[in-house]
Design an enzyme around this catalytic site. Structure first.
Site, PDB file in Angstrom:
ATOM      1  CB  THR A 233      -0.853   0.084   1.282  1.00 52.85           C
ATOM      2  OG1 THR A 233       0.035   0.300   2.401  1.00 52.85           O
ATOM      3  CG2 THR A 233      -1.653  -1.163   1.491  1.00 52.85           C
ATOM      4  CG  ASP A 234       1.439   5.919  -1.148  1.00 56.05           C
ATOM      5  OD1 ASP A 234       2.472   5.930  -0.448  1.00 56.05           O
ATOM      6  OD2 ASP A 234       1.183   6.816  -1.963  1.00 56.05           O
ATOM      7  CD1 TRP A 235       5.582   5.013   4.573  1.00 50.42           C
ATOM      8  CD2 TRP A 235       5.159   3.818   2.752  1.00 50.42           C
ATOM      9  NE1 TRP A 235       6.578   4.047   4.448  1.00 50.42           N
ATOM     10  CE2 TRP A 235       6.339   3.312   3.350  1.00 50.42           C
ATOM     11  CE3 TRP A 235       4.691   3.181   1.590  1.00 50.42           C
ATOM     12  CZ2 TRP A 235       7.057   2.242   2.816  1.00 50.42           C
ATOM     13  CZ3 TRP A 235       5.401   2.127   1.059  1.00 50.42           C
ATOM     14  CH2 TRP A 235       6.559   1.671   1.668  1.00 50.42           C
TER      15      TRP A 235
END
Ligand code: BGC
Length: 853
Positions: A233-235
């Site tokens: 996932t993106d952060w």
């Protein structure tokens, strides 16, 4: 079965459910969980697309704070202007080497989101408005990184086009646009580059978060394109990891604490999630972790800084685009290149304080930094009369700076003016508000022009700007964001030791109003409607006949090229697959150019853009030399995505293959008669006039609904976990209104003229409530739910019992306040406590308590 596969199966067989679940989320801001007893080390991710940002303690994921020194290569905009896939590969390999030296297993790049609007704050991090060019450059980059054993991680998958509400914006678009424009680059990168990981985006796509989007992560990415790696996932982009794991998300990052693993394990035990999903993800995770560990074994902690600096300079040089080169009034020769001994006045602060990268998570602490002022002085070929900054960044003393610059320029043969955007204007987390250069710079140029007959502009920015001022210069070199050696590269081109060969990877419109998304980008609502459909960039300008400042693919040279004898060299399955064309260098110096192949179908039933890039080839030629250039066409060159048959189809009939040096500069045209696949036109009988003509500037709700096949969802979402902090003014809570007031005030502060957005504030401002639980353990989703209830008016309801108790015990304001505060605070604090206790139990089971945690 490879050794790694065997090892993965062996470890997997030994892992408990809790351990498998814990493997699937981060333990530190950039690291995965280690299991020393099982021989599973932690794996490190690191940004990013144009340089390693290996964080030091105390830094955060937005690039605020320090990181280890690394080579700052040019950002994607400049890399893409080279149209040199092999060069992108060499840069990727250098990044892979630096990653190894720092113990990084996964490099978070390249960024290949499509540039939908020139306003996007992250445009500098992305390659192009065109999916084919983006995909090819990304594939080259990925191959380079992975050659060193390091995993590349193309991002952000998918339809991630704006920073406003970036963690909760729902990209609403039709399937054809998604496939042809926003997925195609990723498809090419995956099929040709075979990345070992992919980062999903923050946003939703047609109502489903990217990290929970089974169709994208499983059906398309793994099923159709054959991706075999791990997704991350993106952060802070994970919402519900149970759904994520089921949909195909491997890692949830950064470090959400033990909530997620606990919830995953509980979901399996309660039968909500089949364990085979956890096994599948854990297998992907272990594969990446163990493979990376093997690649990092014996890695040299040093890399050749000089060699990488030279490579950065080479990439920057190949990416310089010569936009204008005219003869000064009354002279016969174009102004550039400058001859040795030219008396030069250097003007513009960027000559001493270069703009060479953007802000946010891609920010690199470079190993060294060239400045034009130093380079011109050191080389001594040009006669440097002096330097004047010409403007200030805060606007404090522009008039005096301008006057000094004018006085310097009036005594020079040539004035070289360094213009560009200020650092804070190009950043992750915030959009630009216009396409303009700062007014003080435009005025500086005008003033210099009034006293100097020969003016060159060197323009540093990672995105498109208005160039209505270009009449005030004879030559214009676009440097993009050239990285730490960008100034030396600019010098090479200025003096002619290098011949400019970059071509624009993006159209430069005349004004913001001319762009297809003008007026609706960025979307301020919960949804971002992609009403322009497939008409992005030149696909729009050419179809709708909108004149532009500089077309896609454009770039001049100090020499000239001729194209002749184009022919179809190879057919495959009844379609042209390879074209050949003779290219000659007709000027008086060596140079390189990019031959571009566009496919058009003048007579068509299914609406389509005027033409589309489907192949290109970069060629270097000595003066007077000519050669045959081969261009392999995109295997999908003649296909469109049919929303009726849900597959790629070919419309039968006559096609044109147009070969040229920009999308407007077509030099050769070939014809080809193709048999179609016979699929019916999916739009037959539907009212889609804007899409038929390409004039998509003002698509109505009704027409967009017709394209989508249903009405677009409501742009105002009810208060819930996905409510952004910026929307708390809609809530019914005194406490949350206070939070909103503070945040809004700080956000507005950053908008004031002369100020730059504060990235931490912007991040919080656009952050949905659910992200608090993912970014700030020990806050749990239970706490978030309590905040949501508070937002919906729970606290106000509490006035009643507080008042009742205060009256009952004759307690007055003090008792009222205590009871009310208890009413408001007990639910979130209770949730916090319950979460903490459950996590302690989970940690025990995990056998991590007091050990790895
Ligand atoms: C960015 C990503 C980046 C990540 C880690 C996020 O804010 O969107 O591109 O890789 O942070 O720094």
């Amino acid at each position: 079965m490879s050794t790694i596969d065997e090892r993965v199966e062996e470890v997997l067989g030994k892992m408990t459910l809790e351990q498998k679940c814990a493997l699937l989320s981060g333990k530190t801001p950039f690291g995965t969980r280690d299991f020393p007893d099982l021989g599973v080390p932690a794996m490190e991710f690191s940004d990013g697309p144009h340089g390693l940002r290996h964080q030091k303690d105390g830094a955060n994921h937005l690039g605020i704070g320090g990181s280890d020194p690394a080579t700052c290569f040019p950002t994607a905009v400049t890399v893409a202007s080279s149209w040199d896939v092999e060069l992108a590969g060499r840069m990727g390999a250098a990044l892979g080497e630096e990653a190894r030296s720092l113990g990084v297993g996964v490099l978070l790049g390249p960024g290949l989101c499509i540039k939908r609007s020139p306003l996007c704050g992250r445009d500098f991090e992305y390659f192009s408005e065109d999916p084919y060019l983006s995909g090819k450059m990304a594939a080259g980059f990925v191959r380079g990184v992975q050659e060193k054993g390091i995993a590349a991680c193309p991002k952000h998958f998918a339809a991630n086009s704006q920073e406003t509400r970036r963690q909760a914006s729902d990209s609403v678009l039709d399937e054809r646009t998604l496939r042809e424009i926003y997925l195609r680059g990723f498809e090419i990168a995956v099929r040709e580059g075979r990345p070992k990981s992919i980062m999903s985006s923050y946003n939703l796509i047609n109502g489903t978060y990217a990290s929970q989007n089974r169709r994208l992560l499983q059906d398309v990415l793994r099923g159709e394109w054959g991706f075999e790696g791990a997704t991350v996932t993106d952060w802070g982009g994970s919402v519900d990891h149970v759904s994520g794991v089921k949909a195909g998300t491997t890692f949830e990052m950064p470090a959400p604490g033990l909530d997620s693993p606990r919830e995953l394990a509980e979901a399996v035990r309660s039968g909500r999630l089949d364990e085979h999903f956890v096994d599948a993800r854990a297998r992907e995770a272990l594969h990446l972790v163990l493979e990376s560990a093997a690649a990092l074994e014996g890695a040299d902690p040093e890399f050749d800084r000089d060699a990488h600096h030279d490579l950065a300079r080479c990439v920057a040089r190949e990416g310089v685009v010569l936009l204008k080169n005219e003869a000064p009034a009354g002279e016969g020769d174009a102004l550039l290149p400058l001859r040795p001994g030219t008396r030069v006045a250097l003007v513009g602060d960027f000559a001493q304080t270069p703009r060479y990268q953007g802000a946010g998570s891609s920010l690199v602490e470079c190993t060294r930094l060239d400045t034009l002022l130093d380079v011109v002085g050191e080389r001594g070929e040009l006669d440097l009369l002096g330097f004047e900054p010409g403007f200030t960044h805060d606007g404090s003393d522009d008039a005096a700076c301008r006057a000094a610059a004018v006085s310097l320029a009036s005594g020079a043969d040539v004035c070289v003016v360094c213009l560009g955007l200020a650092g804070g204007q190009e950043t992750e987390g915030a959009e630009r508000r216009d396409m303009l250069l700062p007014q003080a710079q435009v005025e500086l140029l005008r003033a210099v022009r009034s006293c100097c007959d020969r003016v060159v502009v060197l323009l540093s920015c990672g995105c498109v700007v208005d160039t209505s001022w270009s009449g005030d210069c004879d030559a214009l070199l676009y440097l993009g964001l050239g990285g730490q050696a960008g100034a030396s590269a600019a010098y090479d081109v200025l003096t002619g030791s290098a011949n400019p060969c970059g071509h624009l990877a993006e159209t430069w419109p005349l004004s913001l109003e001319d762009t297809p998304t003008a007026g609706c980008y960025p979307s301020d609502g919960a949804t971002a409607e992609y009403r322009e459909g497939i008409y992005v960039g030149y696909r729009y300008y050419q179809s709708a006949h909108v004149p532009v400042a500089f077309p896609f693919g454009f770039g001049l040279s100090y020499t000239s090229f001729e194209l002749s004898s184009a022919r179809i060299a190879q057919w495959e399955q009844g379609r042209p697959a390879r074209i050949e064309v003779n290219v000659g260098n007709t000027g008086d110096r060596a140079g390189a150019t990019v031959v571009q192949a566009y496919v058009a179908k003048p007579e068509h039933e299914v609406f389509r853009a005027e033409q589309e890039l489907k192949g290109f080839s970069r060629v270097e030629l000595e003066k007077g030399e000519s050669t045959t250039v081969s261009i392999d066409l995109d295997p999908r060159a003649f296909e469109y995505y049919n929303v009726g048959t849900c597959s790629w189809e070919v419309e039968g009939g006559r096609y044109e293959l147009r070969l040229g040096l920009s999308c407007e500069d077509v030099r050769q045209t070939l014809g080809a008669e193709l048999k179609g696949t016979g699929a019916p036109n999916p739009y037959a009988g539907r009212e889609l006039p804007s899409y038929g003509s390409g004039y998509v500037h003002e698509v109505t709700c009704a027409e967009f609904a017709t394209l989508l096949g249903h009405a677009a969802p409501n742009a105002i979402a009810p208060l819930g976990r996905s409510t952004c902090l910026r929307d708390l003014n809609r809530c019914r809570s005194l406490i949350l209104l206070l939070v909103w007031l503070v945040l809004e005030g700080r956000h507005r502060q950053g908008l004031k003229p002369g100020n730059s957005p504060d990235l931490d504030v912007e991040f919080a401002y656009n952050m949905p409530l659910h992200a608090i639980a993912k970014m700030a353990p020990p806050v749990t989703m239970g706490v978030v739910d309590a905040i949501v209830r508070e937002a919906r008016g729970y606290g106000l309801v509490g006035f009643v019992p507080a008042l009742a108790i205060a009256l009952l015990v004759h307690g007055g304001v003090g008792v009222f306040a205590v009871v009310w505060l208890a009413w408001v605070l007990v639910p979130p604090l209770g949730a916090l406590l319950v979460g903490a206790l459950r996590n302690v139990t989970f940690a025990r089971k995990l056998n991590l308590h007091g050990k790895a945690e």
